[in-house]
Write an enzyme that holds these catalytic residues in place. Structure first.
Site, short mmCIF file in Angstrom:
data_model
loop_
_atom_site.label_atom_id
_atom_site.label_comp_id
_atom_site.label_asym_id
_atom_site.label_seq_id
_atom_site.Cartn_x
_atom_site.Cartn_y
_atom_site.Cartn_z
N ALA A 26 -13.04 21.27 -58.04
CA ALA A 26 -13.45 20.01 -58.66
C ALA A 26 -12.51 18.88 -58.23
O ALA A 26 -12.95 17.74 -57.99
CB ALA A 26 -13.46 20.16 -60.17
N GLU B 45 -8.57 16.79 -64.66
CA GLU B 45 -8.31 17.61 -63.46
C GLU B 45 -6.85 17.49 -63.03
O GLU B 45 -6.55 17.53 -61.84
CB GLU B 45 -9.23 17.19 -62.31
CG GLU B 45 -10.66 17.59 -62.51
CD GLU B 45 -10.85 19.09 -62.45
OE1 GLU B 45 -9.89 19.78 -62.08
OE2 GLU B 45 -11.94 19.54 -62.81
P1 TGC Z 1 1.36 28.47 -61.66
O1 TGC Z 1 2.46 29.48 -61.66
O2 TGC Z 1 1.50 27.28 -60.79
O3 TGC Z 1 -0.01 29.17 -61.25
C1 TGC Z 1 -0.45 30.40 -61.77
C2 TGC Z 1 -1.18 31.14 -60.66
O4 TGC Z 1 -2.24 30.32 -60.15
C3 TGC Z 1 -2.04 30.02 -58.75
N1 TGC Z 1 -2.42 28.60 -58.58
C4 TGC Z 1 -3.56 28.19 -58.04
N2 TGC Z 1 -4.57 28.86 -57.48
C5 TGC Z 1 -5.60 28.14 -57.01
N3 TGC Z 1 -5.68 26.80 -57.10
C6 TGC Z 1 -4.69 26.09 -57.68
N4 TGC Z 1 -4.79 24.77 -57.79
C7 TGC Z 1 -3.57 26.79 -58.17
N5 TGC Z 1 -2.44 26.41 -58.78
C8 TGC Z 1 -1.74 27.53 -59.02
C9 TGC Z 1 -0.57 30.26 -58.51
O5 TGC Z 1 -0.33 30.61 -57.17
C10 TGC Z 1 -0.30 31.43 -59.45
O6 TGC Z 1 -0.81 32.60 -58.86
P2 TGC Z 1 -0.06 34.02 -59.07
O7 TGC Z 1 -0.88 34.97 -58.29
O8 TGC Z 1 1.32 33.80 -58.55
O9 TGC Z 1 -0.09 34.26 -60.55
O10 TGC Z 1 1.08 28.06 -63.17
P3 TGC Z 1 1.86 27.07 -64.12
O11 TGC Z 1 1.69 27.57 -65.51
O12 TGC Z 1 3.23 26.80 -63.59
O13 TGC Z 1 0.98 25.74 -64.08
C11 TGC Z 1 1.05 24.91 -63.06
C12 TGC Z 1 0.23 23.60 -63.29
C13 TGC Z 1 0.97 22.67 -64.22
C14 TGC Z 1 0.13 23.00 -61.92
C15 TGC Z 1 -1.17 23.93 -63.86
O14 TGC Z 1 -1.07 24.42 -65.14
C16 TGC Z 1 -2.08 22.71 -63.83
O15 TGC Z 1 -2.71 22.44 -62.81
N6 TGC Z 1 -2.19 21.94 -64.95
C17 TGC Z 1 -3.15 20.86 -65.06
C18 TGC Z 1 -4.36 21.35 -65.84
C19 TGC Z 1 -5.65 20.68 -65.42
O16 TGC Z 1 -5.76 20.13 -64.35
N7 TGC Z 1 -6.66 20.81 -66.25
C20 TGC Z 1 -7.96 20.35 -65.91
C21 TGC Z 1 -8.99 20.87 -66.89
S1 TGC Z 1 -10.64 20.78 -66.32
C22 TGC Z 1 -11.00 19.15 -66.27
O17 TGC Z 1 -10.22 18.28 -66.46
C23 TGC Z 1 -12.39 18.85 -65.92
S2 TGC Z 1 -12.75 17.20 -65.73
C24 TGC Z 1 -14.30 17.42 -65.19
C25 TGC Z 1 -15.05 16.24 -64.82
O18 TGC Z 1 -15.68 15.62 -65.72
O19 TGC Z 1 -15.10 15.91 -63.58
P1 FAD Z 2 -1.15 16.15 -72.03
O1 FAD Z 2 -1.13 17.41 -71.25
O2 FAD Z 2 -0.78 16.19 -73.46
O3 FAD Z 2 -0.22 15.08 -71.30
C1 FAD Z 2 0.22 13.88 -71.93
C2 FAD Z 2 1.12 13.10 -70.96
O4 FAD Z 2 2.26 13.90 -70.63
C3 FAD Z 2 0.46 12.76 -69.63
O5 FAD Z 2 0.87 11.49 -69.20
C4 FAD Z 2 1.03 13.81 -68.67
O6 FAD Z 2 1.07 13.37 -67.32
C5 FAD Z 2 2.43 13.96 -69.23
N1 FAD Z 2 3.03 15.24 -68.88
C6 FAD Z 2 2.50 16.47 -69.05
N2 FAD Z 2 3.34 17.43 -68.63
C7 FAD Z 2 4.43 16.78 -68.14
C8 FAD Z 2 5.66 17.20 -67.55
N3 FAD Z 2 5.90 18.50 -67.34
N4 FAD Z 2 6.55 16.27 -67.18
C9 FAD Z 2 6.30 14.96 -67.38
N5 FAD Z 2 5.17 14.48 -67.94
C10 FAD Z 2 4.24 15.40 -68.31
N6 FAD Z 2 -10.85 19.56 -69.65
C11 FAD Z 2 -11.58 20.68 -69.47
O7 FAD Z 2 -11.09 21.79 -69.61
N7 FAD Z 2 -12.91 20.59 -69.14
C12 FAD Z 2 -13.55 19.41 -68.99
O8 FAD Z 2 -14.74 19.37 -68.67
C13 FAD Z 2 -12.80 18.21 -69.19
N8 FAD Z 2 -13.42 16.99 -69.11
C14 FAD Z 2 -12.72 15.87 -69.43
C15 FAD Z 2 -13.38 14.63 -69.53
C16 FAD Z 2 -12.70 13.50 -69.90
C17 FAD Z 2 -13.44 12.19 -70.03
C18 FAD Z 2 -11.30 13.56 -70.13
C19 FAD Z 2 -10.52 12.32 -70.48
C20 FAD Z 2 -10.63 14.76 -70.06
C21 FAD Z 2 -11.33 15.93 -69.73
N9 FAD Z 2 -10.70 17.18 -69.73
C22 FAD Z 2 -11.42 18.33 -69.53
C23 FAD Z 2 -9.31 17.29 -70.16
C24 FAD Z 2 -8.29 16.93 -69.08
O9 FAD Z 2 -8.20 17.91 -68.11
C25 FAD Z 2 -6.94 16.73 -69.80
O10 FAD Z 2 -7.06 15.51 -70.52
C26 FAD Z 2 -5.79 16.63 -68.83
O11 FAD Z 2 -5.58 17.88 -68.19
C27 FAD Z 2 -4.48 16.22 -69.55
O12 FAD Z 2 -4.30 16.92 -70.72
P2 FAD Z 2 -3.99 16.14 -72.12
O13 FAD Z 2 -5.01 15.08 -72.24
O14 FAD Z 2 -3.90 17.14 -73.18
O15 FAD Z 2 -2.58 15.44 -71.89
#
Ligand code: TGC
Ligand code: FAD
Length: 386
Positions: free
Chosen positions: A245, A366
């Protein structure tokens, strides 16, 4: 030959005919079907659901998947689709991102053949809508610490917890839900109507108003083991979906930036102030030139990223660099374009304010900008500074 502002390095010439055709098709559809209605949808807080069958008809769901009724396009074509959709609105692109990258991808990659056959053809046709539940109310950046829990009971699982900020949540027929278990994180396909599964739309958003965002609740929700994604184990599984994504967002953000640039250029060409059009002023030319510089850099980045992805050589930290760069670039351009439109730039008929507000979500979801900076930092130093 004059250079085209939004293709300054003639990258169009390096696209193959499939890539050009799909960009043209989706671009025309966005002009005819999305742009005329999207300002009203944004203002009303309405997702234009009636567009879903048309998107399906064009093959925009799971477009890189081979088989299961999907188009089997390459990743550059997929990126161009995302770019054109987001030129319309980030909410329309979000719908397609979630359906394809966050729902169809995990079913294809981690699902059983029975699950693939049951869900993918209907999702490709837009007959089944998916959502992806990873983020929780206690914080989205650190999904490894999720609280949602699944406990095995014979051939069933009992799911308890909540997900927050879930795109498409209220209209989804199936939710891809991530939960901790005694054996690590696993993914489950939770159908709408499952006892104990409810959703609630999040209202009063100032961003992504043409997209549905919801909370998901699971209260002793019983899921048969056949609804578990059998090969998804550990945080790497949901993170691999995010890579898909995020890749689409890297392209999509360029579409939003192009829309804003075009509107700013058109307005400043026509607006006469101090005896000349605004485009004759040095400060305005510098700002327009800077927009084109940033768009061109972003385009070069995603084209190379797409070629790497198609060759199976893309690293997820490369996606993070482009997600960080391109969201920041689009947000900066949208805000600057809004300013160039003067007071008129605050009303819904002008797209920069809508894109700027949307991009506040796009730069957050994301993975926030900080998270992507830290992913790149970790790749450079080998030290995790989260
Ligand atoms: P970490 O140790 O880095 O990773 C655990 C395991 O995962 C592997 N890995 C990945 N694999 C594939 N793609 C990636 N991007 C990967 N990143 C890490 C990694 O190699 C490891 O594998 P293994 O075999 O060694 O276990 O885990 P961590 O706990 O240190 O977390 C790292 C961090 C902070 C980067 C991760 O938690 C993160 O990316 N946090 C952000 C969460 C996020 O982006 N959430 C999005 C939710 S979905 C959403 O927002 C949908 S919006 C949809 C829309 O409307 O478009
Ligand atoms: P937090 O994780 O609480 O972060 C708060 C602040 O702290 C941010 O500024 C961040 O950058 C900062 N921060 C976090 N960690 C650190 C660090 N280690 N050091 C310094 N600063 C840090 N999620 C899904 O699963 N599925 C979906 O379909 C989806 N759709 C979404 C649609 C919308 C419109 C929005 C707004 C969000 C959506 N999300 C979804 C959630 C989205 O992925 C999260 O909002 C995003 O990952 C951040 O999490 P949070 O909002 O809880 O912020």
């Amino acid at each position: 030959m004059a250079l085209e502002a939004t293709d300054f390095y003639r990258l169009q010439s390096s696209l193959n005919s499939d890539e050009r055709q799909i960009q043209e098709l989706v671009g025309r559809w966005v002009d005819e079907r999305v742009l005329p209605i999207i300002a009203d949808c944004f203002e009303a807080g309405r997702f234009p659901r009636d567009l879903v069958p048309e998107m399906a008809e064009m093959g925009l769901f799971g477009p890189t998947i081979q088989g299961y009724g999907c188009a089997g396009l390459n990743n550059v074509a997929y990126g161009l689709i995302m770019q054109e959709l987001e030129r319309g609105d980030s909410g329309v692109r979000s719908f397609a991102s979630v359906q394809s990258g966050l729902c169809m991808y995990p079913i294809l990659s981690y699902g059983s053949e029975e699950q693939r056959n049951r869900y993918l053809p209907k999702m490709a046709k837009g007959e089944l809508i998916g959502c992806f539940g990873l983020t929780e109310p206690d914080g989205g950046s650190d999904p490894g610490n999720m609280k949602t829990r699944a406990v095995q009971d014979g051939d069933k699982w009992i799911l308890d917890g909540a997900k927050m900020w879930i795109t498409n949540g209220d209209i989804a027929d199936v939710a891809v839900v991530w939960a901790t278990t005694s054996e690590g994180i696993m993914g489950f396909l939770v159908d709408r109507g499952t006892n104990g599964f409810t959703t609630r739309e999040i209202k009063h958003k100032f961003s992504l108003r043409a997209s549905i965002t919801s909370e998901l609740f699971f209260e002793r929700c019983i899921i048969p083991d056949s609804q578990r994604l059998p090969t998804a184990r550990g945080l790497g599984a949901p993170l691999s979906c995010l890579t898909q994504a995020r890749y689409g967002i890297c392209w999509g953000a360029i579409g939003a930036a192009i829309a804003c640039y075009r509107e700013a250029f058109q307005f400043t060409s026509l607006r006469q102030l101090f005896g000349a059009p605004l485009t004759h002023k040095q400060a305005v030319q510098i700002r327009l030139a800077d927009m084109v510089r940033q768009i061109t850099l972003a385009q070069l980045m995603v084209l190379q990223l797409g070629r790497l992805k198609d060759a199976g050589e893309m690293h997820h930290a490369q996606v993070s660099l482009a997600k960080w760069n391109n969201c920041r670039m689009a947000l900066d351009i949208a805000r600057d374009a809004r300013d160039l439109l003067g007071a008129g730039g605050i009303v819904a008929e002008c797209c920069p304010i809508r894109h700027a507000l949307n991009l506040e979500s796009v730069i957050t979801y994301e993975g926030t900008e900080t998270i992507h900076q830290l992913i790149v930092g970790r790749e450079l130093t080998g030290v995790s500074a989260f």
